[in-house]
Design an enzyme around this catalytic site. Structure first.
Site, mmCIF file in Angstrom:
data_model
loop_
_atom_site.group_PDB
_atom_site.id
_atom_site.type_symbol
_atom_site.label_atom_id
_atom_site.label_comp_id
_atom_site.label_asym_id
_atom_site.label_seq_id
_atom_site.Cartn_x
_atom_site.Cartn_y
_atom_site.Cartn_z
ATOM 1 N N PHE A 61 4.231 -3.470 15.060
ATOM 2 C CA PHE A 61 4.065 -2.448 16.099
ATOM 3 C C PHE A 61 4.763 -2.861 17.395
ATOM 4 O O PHE A 61 5.250 -2.006 18.138
ATOM 5 C CB PHE A 61 2.575 -2.181 16.365
ATOM 6 C CG PHE A 61 2.324 -1.049 17.315
ATOM 7 C CD1 PHE A 61 2.152 -1.297 18.669
ATOM 8 C CD2 PHE A 61 2.282 0.263 16.865
ATOM 9 C CE1 PHE A 61 1.931 -0.260 19.558
ATOM 10 C CE2 PHE A 61 2.063 1.310 17.734
ATOM 11 C CZ PHE A 61 1.893 1.057 19.093
ATOM 12 N N HIS B 94 -4.623 2.069 8.450
ATOM 13 C CA HIS B 94 -3.866 1.363 9.495
ATOM 14 C C HIS B 94 -2.416 1.146 9.070
ATOM 15 O O HIS B 94 -1.497 1.253 9.885
ATOM 16 C CB HIS B 94 -4.540 0.031 9.805
ATOM 17 C CG HIS B 94 -4.103 -0.559 11.097
ATOM 18 N ND1 HIS B 94 -3.548 -1.806 11.199
ATOM 19 C CD2 HIS B 94 -4.130 -0.058 12.348
ATOM 20 C CE1 HIS B 94 -3.250 -2.051 12.461
ATOM 21 N NE2 HIS B 94 -3.595 -1.007 13.185
ATOM 22 N N PHE C 200 16.651 -1.392 11.120
ATOM 23 C CA PHE C 200 15.276 -1.346 10.616
ATOM 24 C C PHE C 200 15.136 -2.277 9.411
ATOM 25 O O PHE C 200 15.410 -1.897 8.275
ATOM 26 C CB PHE C 200 14.939 0.101 10.216
ATOM 27 C CG PHE C 200 13.513 0.323 9.807
ATOM 28 C CD1 PHE C 200 13.189 0.548 8.473
ATOM 29 C CD2 PHE C 200 12.493 0.317 10.743
ATOM 30 C CE1 PHE C 200 11.869 0.777 8.082
ATOM 31 C CE2 PHE C 200 11.173 0.542 10.362
ATOM 32 C CZ PHE C 200 10.868 0.769 9.031
ATOM 33 N N ARG D 259 11.518 -8.664 -2.131
ATOM 34 C CA ARG D 259 12.541 -8.073 -1.265
ATOM 35 C C ARG D 259 12.917 -8.964 -0.076
ATOM 36 O O ARG D 259 13.653 -8.546 0.811
ATOM 37 C CB ARG D 259 12.059 -6.701 -0.774
ATOM 38 C CG ARG D 259 12.017 -5.652 -1.879
ATOM 39 C CD ARG D 259 11.041 -4.526 -1.583
ATOM 40 N NE ARG D 259 11.113 -3.473 -2.610
ATOM 41 C CZ ARG D 259 10.517 -3.560 -3.796
ATOM 42 N NH1 ARG D 259 9.806 -4.668 -4.142
ATOM 43 N NH2 ARG D 259 10.640 -2.581 -4.681
#
Ligand SMILES: Nc1c(NC[C@H](O)[C@H](O)[C@H](O)CO)[nH]c(=O)[nH]c1=O
Ligand SMILES: CC(=O)[C@@H](O)COP(=O)(O)O
Length: 160
Positions: A66, A97, A122, A136
């Site tokens: 965040f 959340h 991103f 990943r």
């Protein structure tokens, strides 16, 4: 194409722009740091292999995904890199959340790409399980950090 059908680490260095004079910022979330460190190492190794000087790579850490938006915004304002890579790992828990963190982070990074002249990449994994994240960030599906570094190099000189 799903990641399962594409290796995130595959690229042709000869097809990339000259990155020797680029300044790259990397903002790394500390949540799920075993994953984000793997993403960071993938991005760093790729940037160096493509000719970016280590002295022109700036890393800052933030507590969670965040906070990536604020960290990238501050990096753009104070360092002025040619591109910024936002690295995070969000793994679904018991509540909603996950959805709010993923959405806010994606929207915030999108907003930086709209409101600033600096490309922000991103590189945030949004996984249902830890295994998906491991796969990943240097596992069987490659490393999204590598993919992000390639995107940063390409976007840093877009239109030049
Ligand atoms: N659960 C995860 C979080 N949560 C923390 C938030 O990102 C944020 O730091 C907090 O809400 C305070 O503002 N962050 C991740 O990056 N990954 C997670 O799985
Ligand atoms: C993505 C999150 O914030 C999540 O990991 C938090 O877990 P929970 O939903 O169980 O509180």
């Amino acid at each position: 194409m799903a990641t399962a059908n594409k290796n995130l680490s595959h690229y042709d260095k000869d097809q990339l722009p000259d990155a020797t004079d680029m300044e790259i910022g990397i903002v790394v979330s500390e949540w799920n740091d075993a994953i984000t460190e793997g993403l960071y190492q993938g991005a760093l190794a790729t940037l160096l292999e493509c000719g970016v000087k280590e002295t022109r790579i700036t890393r800052w850490n933030v507590p969670g995904s965040f906070e990536l938006t604020f960290g990238c915004k501050k990096m753009i304002e104070e360092v002025g890199p040619d591109a910024v890579i936002a690295i995070g790992s969000v793994i679904r828990g018991e509540t909603k959340h996950f959805d709010f963190v993923c959405s806010a982070t994606a929207q915030g990074i999108k907003d930086l790409n709209v409101l600033t002249d600096t490309p922000v990449i991103f590189c945030v994994l949004t996984d249902d399980t830890l295994q998906q994240a491991k796969d990943r960030s240097g596992g069987k599906h490659g490393n999204k950090g590598t993919e992000a570094a390639i995107a940063a190099i390409k976007m840093a000189c877009l239109g030049t």
